[in-house]
Design an enzyme around this catalytic site. Structure first.
Site, short mmCIF file in Angstrom:
data_model
loop_
_atom_site.label_atom_id
_atom_site.label_comp_id
_atom_site.label_asym_id
_atom_site.label_seq_id
_atom_site.Cartn_x
_atom_site.Cartn_y
_atom_site.Cartn_z
N GLN A 86 -16.83 -60.86 31.90
CA GLN A 86 -17.98 -60.16 31.31
C GLN A 86 -18.13 -60.46 29.82
OE1 GLN A 86 -17.24 -56.02 32.27
NE2 GLN A 86 -17.26 -56.40 34.47
N HIS A 152 -15.42 -54.91 30.63
CA HIS A 152 -15.77 -53.67 29.91
C HIS A 152 -15.76 -53.83 28.39
CE1 HIS A 152 -15.04 -50.79 33.55
NE2 HIS A 152 -15.68 -51.90 33.90
N TYR A 263 -17.22 -37.24 26.04
CA TYR A 263 -18.06 -37.42 27.24
C TYR A 263 -17.24 -37.55 28.52
CZ TYR A 263 -21.80 -36.74 24.20
OH TYR A 263 -22.65 -36.09 23.32
N TYR A 274 -12.91 -47.55 43.08
CA TYR A 274 -13.45 -48.59 43.94
C TYR A 274 -12.67 -48.58 45.26
CZ TYR A 274 -15.89 -50.24 39.82
OH TYR A 274 -16.71 -50.31 38.73
CA LIG Z 1 -19.09 -38.59 31.27
#
Ligand SMILES: [Ca+2]
Length: 390
Positions: A86, A152, A263, A274
């Protein structure tokens, strides 16, 4: 090339968590105008004042395109990159004063001096007037620590503005940072940059009013934490910072990160591992951790994020949020309870007929929406209102 496109019906397999996908029968149509094709895994799009485009390619190229999409140059002067998986050259944005200072910002996978480790980095440079090369390259920020991972990176850049509807650029940049996949526990710790949003000044220094500036044991660039992998971010016209992030299997989220807030990743999530199985204690709520504004189960794998501030597509679209889906290959038009704010009320699938992963979405200076599709023959597509003249 113009192609008539309508809204597709909704495959039964796609169940949005909040069940807000509108019925496919509502024919809201746009036409697609393919501006350029043959782009190799394009990741980000920026508009130059003279109508030309800058497009990043993940393999580590910055392409300059003419206003008609014709390739003009591969811009020279980029730093070394870890272009694998990525990683590579990811976001690019022009400074709000680009017409005068020729400055742009870009982020990428920065290799360690030796060994296989890498991390996301943010750099500034000035683009020569012919667009052929970058000068005055300066690395403003490097994510710490570097790890051997090709996943990521996060990597969306947003120039911030003072709060309020007529906010001015305030000299600061937000950058989303992923958890590097193998380091998800780091997202809850403040001694590293994994799974964070950081905020820096345009010269790379740390704003004195950052929430953790001067706090022992915390890295001062951190704005918010507990994120997984944010590949879309934008500023609402009132100056509010919006972003989305990939969940694991399910649980992609939209968040409006406030300074110092947590968060939740990986302690709380609406997703699972997964292949199945709960993550951690399998919680989706916890005291002291923020709930997302919206989440998707199953994951749509979001990338790119833009508000529509123009009336080019009629009043109904003004103030909507647009997000690309990599996994299900469509552009999500998200209606909110108020223009540019409130809750997610309804979602509409656009460009499903194109059948390509949508990597980026931006509003151009002409008020039209542009998307990049992610493939080895990636395209830059302009969305034309159906009622527009041929
Ligand atoms: Ca979150």
């Amino acid at each position: 090339m113009l192609t008539a496109l309508g809204l597709r019906g909704i495959p039964a397999a796609i169940a949005i968590a909040s069940n807000l996908l509108a019925p496919g029968a509502q024919a809201q149509q746009v036409r697609t105008d393919i501006v350029a094709s043959g782009l190799q895994n394009p990741w980000a799009l920026a508009f130059l004042p003279d109508g030309r485009f800058l497009v990043t390619e993940r393999a580590g190229r910055l392409r300059l395109l003419a206003a008609d999409g014709k390739p003009l140059a591969t811009v020279a002067g980029l730093p070394d990159m870890a272009a694998a998986g990525q990683g590579g050259l990811l976001d690019v944005v022009t400074d709000s004063d680009f017409a005068r200072n020729r400055t742009l910002y870009f982020c990428y996978a920065e290799p360690a001096v030796t060994g296989r480790a890498n991390s996301t980095a943010l750099a500034s440079a000035s683009l020569t007037t012919d667009g052929a090369r970058l000068e005055n390259l300066k690395v403003l920020f490097s994510q710490k620590p570097k790890v051997a991972s090709s996943a990521h990176f996060g990597c969306r850049i947003v120039e911030s503005r003072t709060p309020g509807m007529h906010g001015r650029p305030d000299g600061k940049l937000f950058l989303t940072l992923g958890d590097r996949f193998s380091r998800k526990e780091d997202a809850q710790k403040l001694d590293n940059h994994h799974g964070k949003i950081v905020r820096i000044n345009k010269d790379g220094s740390v704003p004195a009013d950052n929430p953790f500036a001067g706090k022992a044991g915390a890295l001062p660039e951190i704005w918010s934490y507990g994120h997984r992998n944010g590949q879309g971010a934008t500023l609402a016209p009132d100056g509010t910072f919006w972003m989305h992030e990939h969940g694991p299997q399910g649980g992609d989220e939209i968040n409006l990160p406030r300074p110092g807030a947590n968060y939740g990743w990986p302690d709380i999530t609406y997703g699972e591992n997964y292949g199945g199985g709960k993550i951690g204690e399998g919680l989706s709520r916890k005291t002291g951790m923020e709930q997302p504004l919206h989440y998707w189960v199953p994951s749509i794998a979001p990338s790119g994020m833009a508000f529509l501030t123009s009336e080019r597509y009629g009043q109904a679209w003004l103030g909507n949020l647009f997000v690309g889906s990599l996994k299900f290959s469509y552009l999500d038009r998200i209606e909110l309870s108020a223009p540019f704010g409130g809750k997610v009320v309804r979602e509409h699938k656009l460009l499903a007929d194109v059948g390509e992963r949508i990597r980026d979405v931006r509003q151009g200076p002409d008020g039209l929406l542009y998307v990049l599709t992610d493939s080895s023959n990636g395209k830059l597509i302009r969305l034309l209102p159906q009622q527009a003249a041929k």
